[in-house]
Motif scaffolding. Structure first.
Motif, PDB file in Angstrom:
ATOM      1  N   ARG A   1       0.825  -1.216   0.000  1.00 42.45           N
ATOM      2  CA  ARG A   1       0.000   0.000   0.000  1.00 42.45           C
ATOM      3  C   ARG A   1       0.855   1.259   0.000  1.00 42.45           C
ATOM      4  O   ARG A   1       0.403   2.331  -0.432  1.00 42.45           O
ATOM      5  N   LEU A   2       2.102   1.146   0.462  1.00 42.83           N
ATOM      6  CA  LEU A   2       2.980   2.313   0.494  1.00 42.83           C
ATOM      7  C   LEU A   2       3.304   2.818  -0.910  1.00 42.83           C
ATOM      8  O   LEU A   2       3.597   3.999  -1.100  1.00 42.83           O
TER       9      LEU A   2
ATOM     10  N   VAL B   1       5.754   8.064  -4.711  1.00 39.78           N
ATOM     11  CA  VAL B   1       6.555   6.903  -4.321  1.00 39.78           C
ATOM     12  C   VAL B   1       6.940   6.044  -5.525  1.00 39.78           C
ATOM     13  O   VAL B   1       8.114   5.711  -5.724  1.00 39.78           O
TER      14      VAL B   1
ATOM     15  N   SER C   1       7.651  10.539   2.071  1.00 37.21           N
ATOM     16  CA  SER C   1       6.394  10.370   1.337  1.00 37.21           C
ATOM     17  C   SER C   1       5.386   9.491   2.069  1.00 37.21           C
ATOM     18  O   SER C   1       4.251   9.351   1.625  1.00 37.21           O
ATOM     19  N   VAL C   2       5.801   8.872   3.184  1.00 35.71           N
ATOM     20  CA  VAL C   2       4.907   7.976   3.932  1.00 35.71           C
ATOM     21  C   VAL C   2       4.839   8.418   5.386  1.00 35.71           C
ATOM     22  O   VAL C   2       5.701   9.171   5.859  1.00 35.71           O
TER      23      VAL C   2
ATOM     24  N   LYS D   1       1.279   3.301  -3.152  1.00 33.67           N
ATOM     25  CA  LYS D   1       0.171   4.120  -3.628  1.00 33.67           C
ATOM     26  C   LYS D   1       0.270   5.582  -3.174  1.00 33.67           C
ATOM     27  O   LYS D   1      -0.490   6.422  -3.645  1.00 33.67           O
ATOM     28  N   TYR D   2       1.192   5.866  -2.260  1.00 34.57           N
ATOM     29  CA  TYR D   2       1.345   7.254  -1.812  1.00 34.57           C
ATOM     30  C   TYR D   2       1.908   8.105  -2.956  1.00 34.57           C
ATOM     31  O   TYR D   2       2.716   7.616  -3.761  1.00 34.57           O
TER      32      TYR D   2
END
Length: 422
Positions: free
Chosen positions: A230-231, A237, A353-354, A233-234
């Motif tokens: 899911r990271l 990224v 970014s996360v 999708k930021y």
């Protein structure tokens, strides 16, 4: 009225002291992590002085040594994201302890390896050997956002120190005492690293955010692929990841093939190879300790990323036409500069970014990119080196990096035009 003012002043003073004490504690933890990282890199480069020569004694040729390196890449490719998730869920101390313990087992197996099959078995503990990503997680958690690139670059300084110490020590031990004694020394050193972790590293370095803590409590599975992917999708990224993989592949091929190039093309002994790696380390120490910090303070991260890709292209072109170790040494400074800046900037951009609760998983994904390069690198590198010579590896690096540089430059130009229109 006077009493309230005095109470207010007293409260403010206590608050400042508490903040100061907390910052000192964070700084102490970061400094210990730097030491642990430097020690781990020392043991890693020590084994780089052991494995190629032990493999040669056990009958490995260039192709089979490539397979051995590929196995390490495959194991760490799957282990990196899972380890990052483990670090986010169970904390820094547990993650670093697991990594150091795995390194101890790794060196013990290396010391007793007496057949080609055992040398492959000896690589299995590398699935948990991620001290550097775990150290990056701690530094990212405890450093301020605007100073993160500089703080992460100091880990590169530790890398340089470890490279010098490990290469010099490994070459000396292998030459005078043999591969197995050197491997036992690595196991003893890793035990020291584990002791430092247990004594000085706190259970967790994450910010005490109730929502993040609740989320971690609900999702404790480290095998939850959805929580890892899911990271990607930021915003921002996926493009950085694509650049990290595509640009890193050619230089990664050269790095994984360097031990073979040193033995076969440059005809270096273990001790001479150790001195060359020490030269790498000194160069990296200067770049990481004295260059990257001021650069990140004056230049934007996107500009530095573009600069590192451009320099890497010209390094590949120079390596394509080098004929001896002296000519190679001339390319080391720009090579180490481009690699250092590229890795620090991409890691910094990705962790920013996360959410802070996912920095470990993100850095695990970053580590998996390096593992991917080590997985395909030996096979591609072995094919190119045996079939077309060392120049083919340099030309590949030049072509790929030049193409990415042009694409990134055009993309940046388009973004500025859009901003101007708005």
């Amino acid at each position: 009225m006077t009493g309230r003012v005095e109470t207010s002043d007293g409260t403010a003073s206590v608050s400042v002291q508490a903040n100061s004490a907390a910052q000192l504690k964070k700084n102490k933890t970061i400094h210990v992590v730097y030491l642990i990282a430097a020690l781990d890199i020392t043991w890693m480069f020590l084994q780089f002085s052991v494995t190629p020569y032990l493999a040669k004694k056990l009958g490995f040729d260039t192709l089979w040594f490539g397979y051995l390196q590929t196995m390490v890449g495959v194991v760490q490719l799957f282990g990196g994201p899972l380890f990052g998730r483990f670090a986010d869920v169970f904390g820094a101390r547990a993650a670093l302890s697991l990594s150091c313990a795995a390194t101890i087992v790794f060196f013990i197996l290396l010391a007793v390896a007496d057949s080609p099959a055992m040398l492959f078995v000896q690589k299995l503990p590398t699935v948990f050997m991620h001290v550097l990503p775990a150290s990056q997680m701690v530094v990212a958690d405890l450093s301020e956002s605007e100073k993160r690139a500089d703080a992460l670059s100091k880990l590169g300084l530790c890398f340089g120190i470890g490279m010098i110490a490990g290469s010099t020590l490994g070459g000396h031990l292998v030459t005078h005492y043999g591969e197995r004694f050197a491997a036992c020394s690595g196991a003893a050193g890793s035990a020291l690293s584990l002791l430092l972790v247990l004594i000085f590293i706190p259970e967790t370095t994450k910010a005490q955010d109730p929502k993040a803590a609740e989320s971690r409590a609900k999702n404790k599975s480290i095998f939850n692929v959805g929580q890892i992917t899911r990271l990607l999708k930021y915003p921002g990224v996926t493009p950085i990841f694509a650049v990290k993989i595509v640009t890193g592949l050619p230089s990664g091929i050269f790095q994984v093939m360097f031990s073979i190039i040193a033995m076969d093309f440059f005809k270096l002994t273990a001790q001479e190879n150790g001195y060359l790696m020490a030269y790498f380390g000194i160069t990296q120490m200067v770049i990481q300790g004295a260059v990257i910090g001021p650069l990140t303070a004056r230049c934007s991260e996107s500009s530095l990323l573009l600069l590192s890709i451009g320099i890497s292209a010209f390094v590949g072109l120079a390596q394509a036409y080098m004929q001896n170790v002296f000519q190679f040494c001339l390319t080391v400074v720009p090579m180490m500069f481009s690699l250092s800046v590229f890795n620090v900037i991409t890691d910094s951009l990705l962790t920013k970014s996360v959410p802070s609760s996912d920095t470990g998983t993100m850095l695990g994904l970053c580590a998996s990119v390096q593992s991917l390069l080590r997985t395909v690198g030996p096979t591609i590198g072995g094919f190119l080196y045996v079939g077309y010579g060392i120049s083919s590896i340099g030309l590949l690096q030049f072509t790929v990096n030049a193409a990415v540089f042009v694409y990134q430059l055009q993309h940046r130009h388009d973004n500025k035009k859009d901003e101007h229109k708005q």
